[in-house]
Design an enzyme around this catalytic site. Structure first.
Site, PDB file in Angstrom:
ATOM      1  N   CYS A   1      26.090 -23.749 -12.631  1.00  0.00           N
ATOM      2  CA  CYS A   1      25.622 -22.718 -13.566  1.00  0.00           C
ATOM      3  C   CYS A   1      26.238 -21.373 -13.202  1.00  0.00           C
ATOM      4  CB  CYS A   1      24.104 -22.624 -13.539  1.00  0.00           C
ATOM      5  SG  CYS A   1      23.453 -21.248 -14.523  1.00  0.00           S
TER       6      CYS A   1
ATOM      7  N   CYS B   1      26.126 -20.833 -22.047  1.00  0.00           N
ATOM      8  CA  CYS B   1      27.426 -21.501 -21.908  1.00  0.00           C
ATOM      9  C   CYS B   1      27.333 -23.003 -22.116  1.00  0.00           C
ATOM     10  CB  CYS B   1      28.044 -21.184 -20.544  1.00  0.00           C
ATOM     11  SG  CYS B   1      27.250 -22.004 -19.140  1.00  0.00           S
TER      12      CYS B   1
ATOM     13  N   CYS C   1      20.151 -17.009 -18.655  1.00  0.00           N
ATOM     14  CA  CYS C   1      21.091 -17.914 -19.334  1.00  0.00           C
ATOM     15  C   CYS C   1      22.065 -17.165 -20.240  1.00  0.00           C
ATOM     16  CB  CYS C   1      20.304 -18.931 -20.154  1.00  0.00           C
ATOM     17  SG  CYS C   1      21.329 -20.100 -21.049  1.00  0.00           S
TER      18      CYS C   1
ATOM     19  N   ARG D   1      31.569 -19.273 -20.599  1.00  0.00           N
ATOM     20  CA  ARG D   1      31.289 -20.207 -21.683  1.00  0.00           C
ATOM     21  C   ARG D   1      31.991 -21.527 -21.391  1.00  0.00           C
ATOM     22  NH1 ARG D   1      34.960 -19.874 -27.002  1.00  0.00           N
ATOM     23  NH2 ARG D   1      34.385 -22.071 -26.883  1.00  0.00           N
TER      24      ARG D   1
ATOM     25  N   CYS E   1      25.205 -26.628 -18.127  1.00  0.00           N
ATOM     26  CA  CYS E   1      24.171 -27.475 -17.525  1.00  0.00           C
ATOM     27  C   CYS E   1      23.945 -28.730 -18.341  1.00  0.00           C
ATOM     28  CB  CYS E   1      22.871 -26.691 -17.360  1.00  0.00           C
ATOM     29  SG  CYS E   1      22.229 -25.977 -18.890  1.00  0.00           S
TER      30      CYS E   1
ATOM     31  N   THR F   1      41.179 -20.476 -31.099  1.00  0.00           N
ATOM     32  CA  THR F   1      40.691 -19.613 -32.181  1.00  0.00           C
ATOM     33  C   THR F   1      41.430 -19.891 -33.478  1.00  0.00           C
ATOM     34  OG1 THR F   1      40.112 -17.888 -30.582  1.00  0.00           O
ATOM     35  CG2 THR F   1      40.303 -17.231 -32.886  1.00  0.00           C
TER      36      THR F   1
ATOM     37  N   SER G   1      36.117 -15.144 -25.007  1.00  0.00           N
ATOM     38  CA  SER G   1      37.349 -15.917 -24.885  1.00  0.00           C
ATOM     39  C   SER G   1      38.338 -15.099 -24.090  1.00  0.00           C
ATOM     40  CB  SER G   1      37.929 -16.249 -26.265  1.00  0.00           C
ATOM     41  OG  SER G   1      39.093 -17.044 -26.147  1.00  0.00           O
TER      42      SER G   1
END
Length: 622
Positions: free
Chosen positions: A566, A594, A591, A369, A597, A405, A120
């Protein structure tokens, strides 16, 4: 990160416990909602080998393989070791201790260590942690950098237009803390363990289990020991089952189990489709002379056009070293298939207002992300028999604040408080085998979370106008700053992000500059900084419902947008060995989990499922 030994011992105890109670399942439960379709064309190379697409009961290689699983019982099972899941676990054990009740709470997390998949910005609003642990400072919570300076800008290609941060605007950060959220989550894990929560990192929840009456029974972790071609290895071992009175799903944004639950219980019947963004982040060590601890910078505008939602952040940390966290967010409702969020991020760093901070510095971390941006109008139904949704799984992010959060934590705490009296009652008063706790949704609607999200509900969709960014900013100034979100209407989003791409023939290709290796970088060297790693000999967890669709539709109509949206170089189109066409190559080992895709694929042909537990990025305080 957590010392591995502390958790490996506990994990081994879990395995021993889970191998004591055989279950009645003798065949794998498969996802029933996926459209299973094998490629009929001999000219299409086979890409997907995962059992969710190619069932094992129809594969002769699996004949005679032992498929029995073992199970254990808990009072509450939590999927996901992020802020929401850990806050829920902590609050449950706090209540159990206060009321002197025995309560077994088990939490499974797909990352190898708690916090290793957490990423984050992050600028943390401390409201929820103040409630959960009023003495967090004495407990050593890693909140070291109070915000001291707030800067907001509109960028043009060469210049910066400063925007005053008026009191009451959602972007104001007075009283907040700049944090490395992975470190904060790791600390929450330590607090949870001290209270008696059983933490099991490295165990990915792969399947939702159901009672005969249709209510949720618990989860099963992923099988291990499956070869890349989908066949069983000699070391194949079935996953384990965890059963509970209530299962809490806190998988994070676009969780793959939550997607199944949406369909099973029709949870999205009365809400709008979720809309998302992708956030990319780097951490840099900069020249100490340029370091201004506590400074927070945000911008909108260049390099994005006015019709592409997005912006940037640059935070100066105060952790003993001259570190800055910087990143770029792009709304996934963009329309140009040639747009690359990663390359927009790299281009932004060369802006005259940004580059001087980074010159002479050293990039030390990278990650990405997806973010929920739908707000209150995109929230699904949160409860169902046997389970409920918490945190970024349903999506409690306050978009104009760029903060989720504190709301995620509070949702977990409210869920725990609603669950506790039911799971500890001497007699279970329930119409289903799995407990239904609608009180959670009611508590949430009566909390500050709902009030906060309702006030900003129209800011994100207000950007869908002729003037784009500028129209949205005018709307925010009038209806939020003056009326505080009390306008008697609720704006709608534009539908699924996957449906927003225009055909490539109707769009202009974007000419991105080459990275200079000093401020901007190529994709693969960036992914290397994420610490991403997966077991190589396993089926790709990026599954395709139809292997022919990428070339026949995505490449033919949209010029293969997956190779650009991506942020980890997972998808690339390469020539066929015969030289008479192209094929999609999936580099699943890259990968970073996140889910972009799965969200943005214009054919909705990609289904992200969990790989073997422990795989994925290894973020160190991202």
């Amino acid at each position: 990160m957590f010392p591995a030994s502390r958790y490996s011992c506990q994990a081994h105890r879990c395995i021993r416990a889970l191998k004591t109670v055989p279950t009645e399942h003798t065949a794998p439960q498969l996802y029933t909602t996926l459209h299973r379709r094998t490629c009929s064309s001999l000219s299409t190379p086979r890409i997907t080998t995962h059992y969710t697409i190619h069932p094992r009961d129809k594969d002769p290689r699996w004949e005679g393989v032992e498929m029995e699983r073992f199970a254990d019982e808990a009072d509450v099972v939590i999927v996901g070791g992020g802020p929401a899941g850990l806050s829920a676990a902590i609050r449950l054990k706090q209540l159990a201790n206060e009321h002197e009740k025995e309560l077994r709470v088990c939490l499974v997390e797909k990352a190898s260590q708690i916090g290793a998949h957490t990423l984050s910005g992050a600028c943390l609003e401390p409201s929820a942690i103040n409630e959960l642990f009023p003495d967090w400072k004495e407990r050593g919570a890693p909140l070291h950098t109070p915000v001291t300076e707030d800067v907001f800008s509109i960028l043009t290609e060469k210049h910066r237009i400063p925007v005053p941060m008026l009191p009451g605007l959602p972007m104001q950060n007075h009283g907040n803390y700049i944090v490395r959220l992975g470190n904060f989550v790791r600390w929450l894990g330590e607090q949870a363990e001290e209270l008696g929560v059983e933490l099991y990192p490295g165990y990915a929840a792969a399947e939702v289990l159901f009672h005969e009456d249709g209510s949720v029974k618990g989860i099963a972790t992923n099988d291990v020991g499956i070869a890349k071609d989908g066949s069983p290895k000699d070391v194949f071992e079935r996953g384990m089952e965890l059963h509970a009175k209530v299962t809490m799903f806190g998988e994070g944004c676009h969780g793959h189990l939550a997607k199944q639950l949406y369909k099973k219980f029709n949870l999205r019947e009365n809400c709008e489709p979720q809309t998302y963004a992708i956030g990319l982040k780097e951490v840099w060590m900069i020249d100490e002379k340029k370091w201004r601890p506590g400074r927070v910078e945000h911008s909108v505008g260049w390099p994005l056009n006015r019709h592409t939602y997005g912006g940037s952040f640059l935070y100066h940390l105060n952790e003993g070293e001259p570190l800055v966290a910087l990143g770029f967010v792009v709304g996934l409702d963009y329309s140009n298939p040639y747009l690359s969020p990663f390359r927009e991020f790299q281009r932004w760093k060369h802006h005259p207002f940004v580059a001087p901070t980074l010159e002479g510095g050293n990039r030390i971390a990278y990650g990405a992300r997806a973010l929920n941006e739908g707000g209150i109008q995109s929230l699904p139904k949160l409860t169902f028999p046997g389970g409920l949704l918490i945190g970024c799984s349903p999506g409690f992010m306050n978009v104009p604040k760029i903060k989720g959060t504190h709301t995620a934590m509070k949702s977990g705490m409210l869920a725990a408080e609603a669950i506790f009296p039911k799971v500890t009652a001497e007699s279970l008063d329930s119409e289903t085998a799995g407990l239904h706790v609608p009180e959670y949704a009611e508590a949430l609607k009566n909390s500050w979370v709902w009030k906060e999200l309702y006030a900003v509900r129209n800011i994100r969709p207000s950007f869908h106008n002729y003037f784009g960014l500028y129209g949205g900013m005018v709307y925010t100034g009038i209806f939020y700053w003056i009326l505080r979100g009390k306008e008697p209407w609720t704006l709608k989003h534009c539908g699924l992000d996957a449906n927003q791409l225009k055909p490539a023939k109707d769009c202009t290709p974007i000419d991105y500059p080459k990275p200079d290796g000093k401020i901007s970088f190529d994709l693969l060297s960036s992914v290397a900084l994420s610490g991403t790693n997966h077991e190589g000999d396993q089926p790709a967890h990026l599954t395709l419902k139809d292997d022919s669709v990428p070339v026949a539709r995505n490449l033919a109509i949209y010029d293969g947008p997956e190779q650009r949206f991506c942020p980890a170089g997972v998808y690339e189109y390469v020539p066929l060995e015969t030289g008479d066409g192209m094929r999609l190559q999936i580099n699943a080992q890259n990968c970073v989990h996140c889910k972009t895709c799965d969200i943005k694929d214009p054919s909705q042909n990609i289904n992200w499922v969990v790989p073997e537990g422990g795989g994925g990025p290894a973020y160190n305080g991202m």
